[in-house]
Scaffold this active site. Structure first.
Site, PDB file in Angstrom:
ATOM      1  CG  ASP A  11     -31.539 -13.410  55.043  1.00 15.38           C
ATOM      2  OD1 ASP A  11     -31.774 -12.741  54.090  1.00 15.38           O
ATOM      3  OD2 ASP A  11     -31.045 -14.498  55.159  1.00 15.38           O
ATOM      4  CB  SER A  12     -34.888 -16.143  52.981  1.00 17.73           C
ATOM      5  OG  SER A  12     -33.520 -15.730  52.299  1.00 17.73           O
ATOM      6  CE1 TYR A  43     -38.468 -17.111  52.136  1.00 12.75           C
ATOM      7  CE2 TYR A  43     -38.499 -14.851  52.023  1.00 12.75           C
ATOM      8  CZ  TYR A  43     -38.674 -15.792  52.541  1.00 12.75           C
ATOM      9  OH  TYR A  43     -39.566 -15.852  53.864  1.00 12.75           O
ATOM     10  N   GLY A  44     -34.547 -17.156  46.609  1.00 10.85           N
ATOM     11  CA  GLY A  44     -34.093 -16.851  45.289  1.00 10.85           C
ATOM     12  C   GLY A  44     -34.669 -17.226  44.026  1.00 10.85           C
ATOM     13  CB  CYS A  74     -33.727 -11.054  52.562  1.00  6.96           C
ATOM     14  SG  CYS A  74     -34.093 -12.178  51.077  1.00  6.96           S
ATOM     15  CG  ASN A  75     -29.526  -8.244  48.091  1.00  7.71           C
ATOM     16  OD1 ASN A  75     -29.254  -7.207  47.770  1.00  7.71           O
ATOM     17  ND2 ASN A  75     -28.644  -8.694  49.303  1.00  7.71           N
ATOM     18  CB  THR A  76     -34.647 -12.453  47.241  1.00 10.49           C
ATOM     19  OG1 THR A  76     -33.400 -13.144  46.780  1.00 10.49           O
ATOM     20  CG2 THR A  76     -35.862 -13.186  46.218  1.00 10.49           C
ATOM     21  CD  GLU A 159     -28.423 -21.338  54.356  1.00 12.89           C
ATOM     22  OE1 GLU A 159     -29.023 -22.311  54.052  1.00 12.89           O
ATOM     23  OE2 GLU A 159     -28.919 -20.074  54.419  1.00 12.89           O
ATOM     24  CB  CYS A 193     -26.654 -12.736  47.867  1.00 17.77           C
ATOM     25  SG  CYS A 193     -27.202 -14.094  48.936  1.00 17.77           S
ATOM     26  CB  THR A 194     -27.339 -10.755  53.398  1.00 21.65           C
ATOM     27  OG1 THR A 194     -28.367 -11.728  53.198  1.00 21.65           O
ATOM     28  CG2 THR A 194     -27.745  -9.383  53.123  1.00 21.65           C
ATOM     29  CG  HIS A 195     -26.449 -16.709  52.389  1.00 17.01           C
ATOM     30  ND1 HIS A 195     -27.965 -16.212  52.282  1.00 17.01           N
ATOM     31  CD2 HIS A 195     -26.460 -17.992  53.136  1.00 17.01           C
ATOM     32  CE1 HIS A 195     -28.514 -16.952  53.171  1.00 17.01           C
ATOM     33  NE2 HIS A 195     -27.708 -17.941  53.373  1.00 17.01           N
TER      34      HIS A 195
END
Length: 275
Positions: A11-12, A43-44, A74-76, A159, A193-195
């Site tokens: 993931d980013s 990364y978005g 990571c979706n991006t 974050e 988004c994995t967040h």
């Protein structure tokens, strides 16, 4: 005989930890190696070429550490790099290795849950602008009405642990209102988004009761378990001692502290420089 190794999860930043947590619950006997490119996150908002370059560097780093199977949590990265890696890099350089993303299994799940056939997708600017979810859904669920909305403030709020403050709630609620105003018939929302699963309870409080919120962790975990059953040749390359290691391109101390707080678990990371 090929060397056995862990399953790589990339993931980013921190978001992929929510996916890893669900995967480990589903497949506790497997070994995992997590890599967060925190030094270059988020990364978005980055360009296609930069995300492709960064993602490929991370995938190669995991391959070098004996990962034969890598999950882009990571979706991006899944939206902007996965297809090129699968079609160009792997056949040419690593025909015996596999890289999987989060978009395909997530879109398949959306179609199963919606009753109104009107769905919402919330993600970063990069994921939403890529139109990956709309393109993927058009292939096998063309009857779905897809409404997308980017939430650029959500990752920084998560974050920095500010999502539950009055200011954080304001931004989150504003984005939910903006999505629902596009289409009041929406009954299912995918957190692309994995967040975002860290916000799940908060989102369910802010949204009407009839709206279902889908997080990707469980979806990806189920999909990976199914993949390993269908591909015993890949399963045979996976170590199964139940261990997990964490790598970050940022400060290992900072990552360990923040990841431990986010995951409510004691996490010790190691530093890695990507080239």
């Amino acid at each position: 005989m090929s060397v056995k190794g862990p399953i790589g999860v990339f993931d980013s930043g921190y978001g992929g930890l929510t996916v890893l947590k669900e995967i480990r619950e589903k497949l506790p006997e497997y070994d995992f190696l997590y890599l967060g490119d925190n030094a270059r996150a988020p990364y978005g908002s980055r360009s296609f070429d930069v995300i492709y370059q960064y993602t490929w560097q991370a995938v190669q780093a995991l391959f070098e550490r004996d990962c034969s199977l890598v999950i882009l949590a990571c979706n991006t990265a899944s939206a902007k790099a996965l297809r090129s890696i699968q079609r160009i890099k792997l056949p040419e350089l690593h025909p015996d290795k596999r890289v999987l993303g989060v978009i395909r299994p997530s879109t398949e799940e959306l179609d199963k849950h919606t009753k109104t056939k009107h769905v919402g997708v919330l993600g970063t600017d990069g994921t939403i602008r890529s139109n990956s979810y709309e393109i993927e859904l058009a292939k096998f669920a063309p009857d779905l009405v897809v409404n997308q909305h980017s939430c650029p403030m959500w990752v920084p709020l998560i974050e920095n642990n500010q999502f539950d403050t009055p200011g954080g709630v304001y931004f989150i609620q504003s984005d939910l209102v903006a999505l629902m105003e596009k289409d009041p018939k929406i009954d299912t929302i995918l957190l692309a988004c994995t967040h975002y699963p860290i916000l799940q309870e908060q989102l369910e409080r802010l949204l009407p009761e009839h709206i279902e919120v889908l997080s990707q962790g469980k979806i990806v975990a189920e999909s990976l378990a199914d993949y390993l059953v269908r591909h015993p040749e890949m399963d045979a390359k996976c170590l199964k001692t139940g261990s997990v290691r964490y790598l970050t391109t940022e400060s290992a101390k900072d990552f360990s502290e923040k990841a431990s707080l986010l995951m409510n678990d004691q996490i010790e990371a190691e530093h890695l420089t990507l080239h």
